[in-house]
Design an enzyme around this catalytic site. Structure first.
Site, PDB file in Angstrom:
ATOM      1  N   ASP A 274       0.547  -0.858  -0.371  1.00 51.43           N
ATOM      2  CA  ASP A 274       0.079  -0.123   0.139  1.00 51.43           C
ATOM      3  C   ASP A 274       0.775   1.478  -0.364  1.00 51.43           C
ATOM      4  O   ASP A 274       0.415   1.949  -0.870  1.00 51.43           O
ATOM      5  CB  ASP A 274      -0.735   0.088   1.016  1.00 51.43           C
ATOM      6  CG  ASP A 274      -1.789  -0.681   1.301  1.00 51.43           C
ATOM      7  OD1 ASP A 274      -2.023  -1.964   0.377  1.00 51.43           O
ATOM      8  OD2 ASP A 274      -3.445  -1.221   2.075  1.00 51.43           O
TER       9      ASP A 274
ATOM     10  N   GLU B  42       1.306  -8.493  11.913  1.00 52.21           N
ATOM     11  CA  GLU B  42       1.817  -7.579   9.782  1.00 52.21           C
ATOM     12  C   GLU B  42       2.730  -7.647   9.462  1.00 52.21           C
ATOM     13  O   GLU B  42       2.990  -7.897   8.252  1.00 52.21           O
ATOM     14  CB  GLU B  42       0.800  -7.125  10.220  1.00 52.21           C
ATOM     15  CG  GLU B  42       0.072  -6.446   8.834  1.00 52.21           C
ATOM     16  CD  GLU B  42      -0.815  -4.757   9.520  1.00 52.21           C
ATOM     17  OE1 GLU B  42      -0.922  -4.875  10.273  1.00 52.21           O
ATOM     18  OE2 GLU B  42      -1.284  -4.797   7.928  1.00 52.21           O
TER      19      GLU B  42
HETATM   20  C1  GLC Z   1      -2.939  -3.591   3.826  1.00 51.22           C
HETATM   21  C2  GLC Z   1      -2.067  -4.478   3.185  1.00 51.22           C
HETATM   22  C3  GLC Z   1      -2.938  -5.392   1.865  1.00 51.22           C
HETATM   23  C4  GLC Z   1      -4.014  -6.583   2.509  1.00 51.22           C
HETATM   24  C5  GLC Z   1      -4.379  -5.781   4.007  1.00 51.22           C
HETATM   25  C6  GLC Z   1      -5.360  -6.265   4.738  1.00 51.22           C
HETATM   26  O1  GLC Z   1      -4.256  -2.592   3.409  1.00 51.22           O
HETATM   27  O2  GLC Z   1      -1.279  -3.725   2.406  1.00 51.22           O
HETATM   28  O3  GLC Z   1      -1.857  -5.764   0.977  1.00 51.22           O
HETATM   29  O4  GLC Z   1      -4.365  -7.176   1.963  1.00 51.22           O
HETATM   30  O5  GLC Z   1      -3.851  -4.695   4.661  1.00 51.22           O
HETATM   31  O6  GLC Z   1      -4.545  -7.080   5.328  1.00 51.22           O
END
Ligand code: GLC
Length: 436
Positions: free
Chosen positions: A170, A402
């Site tokens: 992102d 994460e």
């Molecule tokens: C964040 C990450 C994305 C992922 C989401 C849910 O937005 O950048 O890649 O899918 O979280 O985990």
């Protein structure tokens, strides 16, 4: 240790499983179904609960649009712990959007083809799994057709993304140059992510203004692909996204072969595949950097920065043996120092590198898994083992977070894990790597 890690991983996944049949990535921070998360999560479940693995895919594909589009978030439920939610995205603007579920009008990396293949490989009851695959595979094919028909305006075999959230990575520094030239309005909104996670690990308010602005432009055109291609200020060919599509093409060809009888689809997939692999190497491989890079279609220039996405074409068998060697040298020399765990999400030798901030430096387990598989495919056995062992270290020293600090001194102190805790794909993909 392995058994303890596996048991904890199952606990994370089971706790994030929802009664509607899908799994959230992380409580509060991500309270809906995310597309590529569901793919990775299904791989983890396949090792111990095939029903849940299948349900993860079925629930996602149930939200597919009539034109083959699969959304990046499916809003199964109402909750106010996440912004921007269904009311902001307004998927109903698109005439072919799902009538059953509200969603975003964005996509995410196309992982489902190879996920179906993984389920088949892992399954102890191949016949039953193949039957399940038969019931879903055409939907995945339709999704590939959607990409090649609607997101490849130059007919090159490479598809574009029109938003950084489509990339899955992102707030990578890759997008900075595009945002610098955007005159986005100042939005007045209440962020939710920063009430769950330390703001120094998340994107800034100004970055969020740009994210919302690009969506508002797409909404102005009712999410019409041709109009987005003509007007969106963000239009990028991303090596990670295209590598996932190519890997999934390959998987669909293999699975249709097993299922038998769909030669027209196989022929079409082979055609897409040949063109896509050729263009990946011709257009996105940078011979000076020895890495795959991004192409900014709107501003007609390459974005010559290196991220962990630069190495993902290995997973899809895209580079020649020689290019693969050069690519791996880049990986080792820039990302692989003795004092670091593999693999930082952004080039640690760059001035843009930020070890704690989201996609600007930390290690993500899904990218490590893709890299692990890619290195194995090209028989870089020692390096593949290192990526796997590093992934185990990250999690065993800090928990199923994460993202993680790549600096050994920080990580080893036990304070090197960031973002959401009890994060589903970190658990799912560790299950898969530990079972190798
Ligand atoms: C964040 C990450 C994305 C992922 C989401 C849910 O937005 O950048 O890649 O899918 O979280 O985990």
């Amino acid at each position: 240790m392995k058994d303890k890690l596996l048991a904890e991983a199952q606990k994370v996944l089971n706790a994030n499983f929802q009664k509607e049949g899908f799994t959230i990535p992380s409580k509060k921070l991500y309270p809906f179904q995310w597309k590529w998360d569901s793919g990775f999560i299904a791989i983890g479940y396949a090792h111990y609960d095939m029903d849940k693995a299948e349900s993860e895919i079925t629930t996602l594909l149930d939200a597919q649009w009539a034109n083959g589009f699969i959304p990046h978030i499916v809003f199964h439920t109402d909750t106010d712990t996440y912004f921007p939610g269904a009311d902001f995205h307004q998927s109903a603007l698109h005439p072919m959007s799902s009538k059953k579920y509200r969603s975003t009008g964005l996509v995410q990396p196309p992982v489902l083809g190879f996920v179906l293949e993984e389920l088949y490989e892992i399954s102890k009851n191949k016949k039953a799994t193949l039957q399940y695959i038969r019931s879903q595979i055409d939907k995945v094919y339709d999704n590939h057709q959607y990409f090649y028909q609607n997101r490849d305006p130059l007919n090159e075999g490479l598809v574009y993304i029109y938003h950084n959230w489509e990339s899955g990575t992102d707030n990578s520094p890759i997008w900075d140059g595009i945002f610098e030239n955007l005159d986005s309005p100042e939005y007045d909104f209440e962020r939710r992510d920063t009430s769950h996670v330390n703001p120094e690990q998340r994107p800034t308010k100004r970055e969020y203004d740009h994210y919302l602005h690009i969506i508002d432009i797409a909404k102005k055109y009712k999410y019409d692909d041709q109009k987005i291609a003509a007007h969106s200020p963000f239009l990028v060919q991303d090596p990670l996204f295209n590598a996932m599509l190519i890997k999934s093409n390959e998987a669909l060809i293999m699975l249709y072969g097993l299922l038998g009888g769909d030669n027209i689809k196989i022929k079409q997939l082979e055609k897409w595949q040949e063109k896509a692999v050729f263009q990946m190497n011709k257009k996105l491989f940078d011979e000076d950097l020895n890495a795959y890079v991004y192409y900014d279609l709107r501003n007609k220039k390459h974005i010559r920065l290196i991220s962990s996405s630069s190495f993902t074409p290995l997973f899809a068998g895209i580079p020649s043996k020689k290019d693969a060697e050069n690519l791996v040298n880049t990986l080792v020399s820039r990302f692989g120092g003795e004092d670091r765990y593999l693999c930082a999400s952004f080039d640690p030798t760059s001035t843009h590198f930020r070890p704690k901030k989201y996609w600007r430096g930390p290690v993500w387990i899904n990218l490590n898994w893709i890299l692990f598989r890619g290195l194995k495919r090209y028989e870089f056995k020692d390096l593949a083992r290192r990526v796997k062992e590093d992934s185990v270290q990250l999690v065993s020293k800090n928990g199923y977070y994460e993202y993680f600090d790549c600096r050994k001194e920080v990580l080893d102190s036990g304070n090197g894990a960031y973002g959401g805790n009890n994060f589903s794909w970190s658990a799912a993909l560790l299950i898969d790597m530990l079972n190798e």
